[in-house]
Every structure is written in C-alpha cells, then in structure tokens.
Design a protein around this motif. Structure first.
Motif, mmCIF file in Angstrom:
data_model
loop_
_atom_site.group_PDB
_atom_site.id
_atom_site.type_symbol
_atom_site.label_atom_id
_atom_site.label_comp_id
_atom_site.label_asym_id
_atom_site.label_seq_id
_atom_site.Cartn_x
_atom_site.Cartn_y
_atom_site.Cartn_z
ATOM 1 N N ASP A 82 4.895 8.474 5.550
ATOM 2 C CA ASP A 82 3.927 8.600 4.455
ATOM 3 C C ASP A 82 2.848 7.533 4.526
ATOM 4 O O ASP A 82 1.796 7.685 3.895
ATOM 5 C CB ASP A 82 4.652 8.525 3.110
ATOM 6 N N TYR A 83 3.110 6.469 5.264
ATOM 7 C CA TYR A 83 2.137 5.388 5.377
ATOM 8 C C TYR A 83 1.291 5.475 6.645
ATOM 9 O O TYR A 83 0.399 4.639 6.842
ATOM 10 C CB TYR A 83 2.853 4.039 5.348
ATOM 11 N N LEU A 84 1.568 6.443 7.508
ATOM 12 C CA LEU A 84 0.748 6.592 8.701
ATOM 13 C C LEU A 84 -0.701 6.861 8.312
ATOM 14 O O LEU A 84 -0.976 7.640 7.398
ATOM 15 C CB LEU A 84 1.275 7.731 9.573
ATOM 16 N N GLY A 85 -1.621 6.190 8.996
ATOM 17 C CA GLY A 85 -3.035 6.293 8.649
ATOM 18 C C GLY A 85 -3.479 5.248 7.650
ATOM 19 O O GLY A 85 -4.665 5.160 7.335
ATOM 20 N N LYS A 86 -2.529 4.461 7.149
ATOM 21 C CA LYS A 86 -2.839 3.405 6.180
ATOM 22 C C LYS A 86 -2.456 2.041 6.744
ATOM 23 O O LYS A 86 -1.525 1.911 7.535
ATOM 24 C CB LYS A 86 -2.092 3.629 4.864
ATOM 25 N N VAL A 87 -3.179 1.026 6.320
ATOM 26 C CA VAL A 87 -2.765 -0.360 6.533
ATOM 27 C C VAL A 87 -1.948 -0.753 5.310
ATOM 28 O O VAL A 87 -2.387 -0.520 4.180
ATOM 29 C CB VAL A 87 -3.981 -1.293 6.686
#
Length: 244
Positions: A82-87
């Motif tokens: 769910d955090y892929l694409g986010k820092v």
C-alpha cells in the motif's frame, strides 16, 4: 663498531629520513582533505557529498522494507504494498509509553506539517503493545494527537509478527521489558523508505550510512556540542530529496 650496532644505526637513519620526507606530506594531505579514493584512509564519499540519500546494503544487495500486513486504526488491512509509490517513515511505538514515544510522535507531527497535502508521503507507526493498542485505541490516539495525514497508519496485529518485522526485518530493537518505563524497550529510531520499498539514509561525517534517524530526542534539548541530537531536520531534507 660491530656489525650489530651498525645495523641499528642504519635502520634508525632510514626511519629518520622517512619521517622527515614523508610524514609532513601525509599530514598536509590529511589537513587539505586531499585523499584519493584508493587510499585506505578514505572514509568519505568520493564526491564529498554526505547529504546524498543512499541505499543500505546488506549481503551485497540494497535492503528492502520487510513484507508486512496489519490492521490500521480504521480496521483496514494495510501492507507494505500500500505504500509503494510513496516515500514514508516507519516507527515502532506504543500508545501508553511514558518516555520516548511522545517525543517521537511530536517529531513526526512536525514532519507531517512539512508535507501537508502531499499524497506521496506517509508514515507507518507499528505498535509494540498490540494487546492494548487495538484499532479503537489507535484511532483515538491518532485523533487525539491532531494527526491529519491520511497516509499515516497506526498498525496493530499479532505481537510476534510485529516483533519479527521490527527486530529481524528492520533491525530496530523492540521487546517486552518490565525493568523500563511502560514495560517495553525500543530504540526510538525512524526508518526512511523510498517509493520502491528500499530503506534509504544519508551518510554520517565519516561517509558511513546512518541507517536510521534518531527520533526520540527533543530537538530543543539536543543542542549541546557532543550530545546526541535529533535528526529530524536531516530526515525532512532527505524526504524532500526522495520526493523530487
């Protein structure tokens, strides 16, 4: 004069000549920071930039965030995917902590303010006391602390799985300990994760990765030279670098 004494004198003269010729040059090179990459004394980045946000290498590979899947404060299942694409920043805490957790989350709230409205930034807070920190408790905790970032999840679940993620996955210590305030021991460190799920960090003054950022120190009380300082400003700067 015997041969033995002559040998001692000869060796002494060689050492003296070496010292006269070469030691001043070595001192000058160190003083001017003129150390090439092949020198054994070279402990800085070749480009001299210690603020670069590098990868953490483990067993010859860039270290990734461990796989995880837990329940957040709203009862939703949240995983590392769910955090892929986010820092995002990872911490391990517990809601009743009487010592370092209030400082840690005050620091993270300040980090949150820097990226208000940025959907590409998030935080994952894993409780190390899941028996007490149910989704309902964590929801109340989040609302009570004025946390508005929709990508800041407070995660709970199986205690052994959480401790596995902390200790084996990240290498950020967490365990039960009745001898410390609150009954749980933890390090107060923050991990910085990039958009592809790699753990990232800047280097220290010697060119070595700091790996994790100190989050349990109050920035207002860590200004004395020689004392450990909070690394929140560095964390904010490195998040901005990864978001570019």
């Amino acid at each position: 004069m015997n041969k033995k004494n002559s040998s001692y004198i000869g060796i002494s003269l060689i050492i003296l000549i070496f010292g006269i010729i070469f030691i001043p040059k070595i001192v000058d090179r160190i003083g001017s920071d003129d150390i090439v990459e092949t020198d054994r004394l070279n402990v800085k980045r070749a480009n001299g930039d210690n603020s670069e946000v590098g990868y953490i290498e483990q067993y010859g590979k860039n270290k990734r965030v461990p796989d995880f899947q837990f329940i957040n404060q709203d009862g939703d299942t949240i995983s590392n995917e769910d955090y892929l694409g986010k820092v995002y920043v990872v911490e391990f805490f517990f809601s009743t902590c009487p010592s370092i957790c209030p400082i840690m989350n005050a620091n993270l709230i300040n980090v949150q303010k820097e990226f208000k409205g940025n959907d590409d930034f998030g935080i994952a807070s894993f409780t190390i006391d899941p028996e007490h920190d149910t989704p309902e408790v964590l929801k109340e905790y989040k609302e009570g602390h004025g946390i508005s970032n929709k990508n800041w999840n407070f995660l709970t679940g199986d205690r052994e799985e959480i401790y596995k993620v902390a200790n084996s996955g990240f290498g950020i210590f967490a365990d039960k300990d009745q001898t410390v305030p609150g009954g749980f021991a933890h390090s107060g460190l923050f991990a910085l994760i990039d958009q592809e799920g790699f753990i990232r960090s800047r280097n220290d003054q010697y060119g070595n990765p700091i790996i994790y950022y100190r989050g349990s120190i109050d920035p207002e009380n860590s200004i004395t030279e020689g004392e450990e300082k909070a690394e929140i400003e560095e964390l904010i700067a490195d998040i901005k670098t990864l978001l570019k």
